[in-house]
Design an enzyme around this catalytic site. Sequence first.
Site, mmCIF file in Angstrom:
data_model
loop_
_atom_site.group_PDB
_atom_site.id
_atom_site.type_symbol
_atom_site.label_atom_id
_atom_site.label_comp_id
_atom_site.label_asym_id
_atom_site.label_seq_id
_atom_site.Cartn_x
_atom_site.Cartn_y
_atom_site.Cartn_z
ATOM 1 C CG ASP A 785 -2.132 0.970 0.942
ATOM 2 O OD1 ASP A 785 -2.020 1.790 0.086
ATOM 3 O OD2 ASP A 785 -3.223 0.767 1.708
HETATM 4 C C1 BGC Z 1 -4.989 3.395 -0.022
HETATM 5 C C2 BGC Z 1 -4.855 2.447 -0.940
HETATM 6 C C3 BGC Z 1 -4.948 3.124 -2.304
HETATM 7 C C4 BGC Z 1 -3.734 3.884 -2.317
HETATM 8 C C5 BGC Z 1 -3.536 4.494 -3.697
HETATM 9 C C6 BGC Z 1 -3.647 4.375 -0.046
HETATM 10 O O1 BGC Z 1 -3.846 5.513 0.907
HETATM 11 O O2 BGC Z 1 -4.893 2.669 1.392
HETATM 12 O O3 BGC Z 1 -6.290 1.755 -0.786
HETATM 13 O O4 BGC Z 1 -4.904 2.294 -3.418
HETATM 14 O O5 BGC Z 1 -3.572 4.977 -1.354
HETATM 15 O O6 BGC Z 1 -4.098 5.838 -3.651
#
Ligand code: BGC
Length: 892
Positions: A785
Amino acid sequence: MAEYFASRSPEISRREKAHMEAVRALAGECMVLLENNGALPLGAPGGEDIHKLALYGNGARHTVKGGTGSGDVNSRMVVTIEEGLKNAGFTITTERWLDNYDSCYADAQKAYLEQVMEIAEEKKVPPFLVTFEMPFREPQIPAVTPEDVNSSDTDTAIYVIARNSGEGADRKEAEGDYLLSASELAALAALGQAYKKCIVVLNVGGVVDAAPLKEIPGISAVLLAGQSGNIGGDAVADALTGKTIPSGKLTDTWAAKYGDYPSSAGFSGNDGDVDDEYYTEGIYVGYRYFDTFGVKPLYCFGYGLSYTQFSMETLEVAADAHSVRAQVKVTNTGSRFAGREVVQIYVSAPAGGGLEKPLQELRGFGKTSLLEPGESQLLTISFPTASMASYSEARAAWVLEAGTYYIRVGNSSRNTHIAAAVCLDEDAVTVQLKNLFRAEEPLQELSAEGAAAWTYDGEAQEKEAAPKIYLHGADIETETVTYRESEPVWRDKGTVTAWTMDDVRSGKASLEEFTAQLTVRELAEICVGSARGGQGTDTVIGSASALVPGAAGDTTSLLLEDRNVKNMILADGPAGLRLNPHFATTADGRLLVSGDTISGIPMGEDPERTADAVDYYQYCTAIPVATLLAQSWDMELIEKAGRIVGREMEEFHVTLWLAPGMNIHRNPLCGRNFEYYSEDPLLTGMCAAADTKGVQSRPGIGTTIKHFAANSQEDNRMFSNAHISERALREIYLKGFEITVKTSQPMSIMSSYNLLNGTHTANHYDLLTSAARDEWGFAGLVMTDWFTSQDPSFMFGAAVHKYPISSSPLCIKAGNDLQMPGCQKNVDDIVEAVEHPEKAGEEALTLGELQACAARILNVIARSSCYEGSAPYGEQFGELPWIGRCEREEKS
Ligand code: BGC
């Protein structure tokens, strides 16, 4: 000059119109009719019956299309419920109240933005990051005064209750959030008295305390409309008027009160501790708890009414060592409306063999076609016999224990009848594996010993009378998992040619030969992705310029020139494709700050913008949030939604969609539940697989199932440690991922932010490699993530946390191939860990481990839409295993 893929025209395109129409048609089917005393559907607009409506509530004119944060989709516009009703021909009689709420809303938004700016300044972080942890909350709702009630104009009032939430913050058991506020309750009490019909519409992404709605006199109907994307208002009007027939069923248990959920006392910050989360309820999540412990829910799992009624008759149940099959006839017994019904099959497994069992578990389901009054349809629902097994930590195996498995058929978890008893003569091990997730300290888990389970009149007689099917444990096959030992090092065999990706794609060079030629630094660069401009971190050298503004990141383009390794572009979901709807460049193609907003924060106009600037548009469709889609219980419908997204990914050159989200709804206050499907792992896994099949039906693009795993809490999400027993993990929190991987082979998995039993999931070898790859056969790439392995102070300021951030080299060791978005330090740390293992301690890496990660990324890139002529990703796997099937016969 950079090539942009966006449209140069701001005009609404044919694709946009078609997709909005498609979403409008499917959204209504996902809505759940919770109550109805006949007030719904509303009379045809313009008819004598009803043409005026009194409309109130915070979601009437400020309808929430989906949640906040990365799960939000920047659509061209949102049709509000007020607009939807007007489009359907109704006149709204309560403009005064709605205008009044508008001004409260505007004041609240102004105050919120000021607060965000202040905090950002104080913490020295970008303002939009503050919005993640502190999302905008709807303001206090103005009272409904006697001047706002004009029941001489109309006898029908609609009250829309909206709630919003998103990543970075959990919801609270507070008024205006989980609880209805005092002003909402007072307004409903007044409207229930004043109007003949008072209809409540819930524009929410998850559970709210709906118990008072049952008590307030005069409430005639409650529609759980959910958050259905940018065409939401029209979809709600369609469902209220019966143009589409709501046929959704709950995918969560709605408790009579919050404290009834077994995780409520300790959830997130409820106990003052956001660092450690103890999953003491074990396997008893959702209805598994309510049914086993005999707690009466307000609305049970699987519940939902229709405008018509159905009868259901189980004609036959058959079972053998491979599968269980039930043939069920459903008839629309109403006389006025068409409708669709969901047949749900639950199994009660025997509890005498040493393993406790929940009272019942969903094992199969299917939905009828639209049945006109009097029409019938025969459904055959099948599921693998092995799917009834439970996980035994003592035997490190999935085991079908000897005894009787009762098969229950019905239309909700609490409205079933026993249709058969499958009797197994001896224990059968279905899969033999290793325990991988021992808790650091033994967990005191809830036990059902002595609990009085839910039952109903006649259940005992049904058990006695149930037709018996005898199975031999010895006939059931055992699968034994082999785990990899180490990653081999691939050596270049001294080839003179420097291979390119074209050679790999044409079969001239193998992936192994190609990877063996890359230097340690090149390999590390491949494993560290980049963020697109303006995300507050340094991007990796060699990353592509921002060709798809608003995308969340991409893989490196450092090897583009020499080896034609193209860079994949990654963009969020799950409620559609999240891109910037508008951006501008200078005449020579340099990206300008566009004057748009990110999370409601104005970005300001670029001072360098000149008259010859070029404007671009990327309007994407906001589809219903995941929970709403799941409520359809219709896997074809979800596949269709996936195809809509896939088509838009192709248009805007996005390779990997950062969706679907599929964490389990452990507790209703998780801030991201709307992005996930259900409290039930089978439904969750089947929904994510259907979504994946839809997206991956298009050549060379794929999904990223997330957040792997046990990301049930948003407060302190990067540093919270989930303590879970191996059994609960495997049966509840991993099961959905297992089903999706096995049945749909998504291109990618995203690890979560949290720790799991003391280890960051991003660094968890047994989770990412032993379970996902060795046990389930996952063939794609794993990514982190966002900013998982970086100094997080640019996001949170210089806060102190109990647990450290995850380690970049340990991501590689664990088989977490791609660090997103990553930074130069990540690349340097990986190189150091391979080149100087003696200095790296437990972070030491072998070349083989790094090559394995890079090769998995390269394998996906080679098969991706980055190259002309790619095939649908899933084609390489042939026929995949199945977990649930429903065959529908012709209607009669
Ligand atoms: C989130 C993810 C997301 C990523 C990219 C993170 O803060 O937890 O679900 O895909 O950001 O935007």
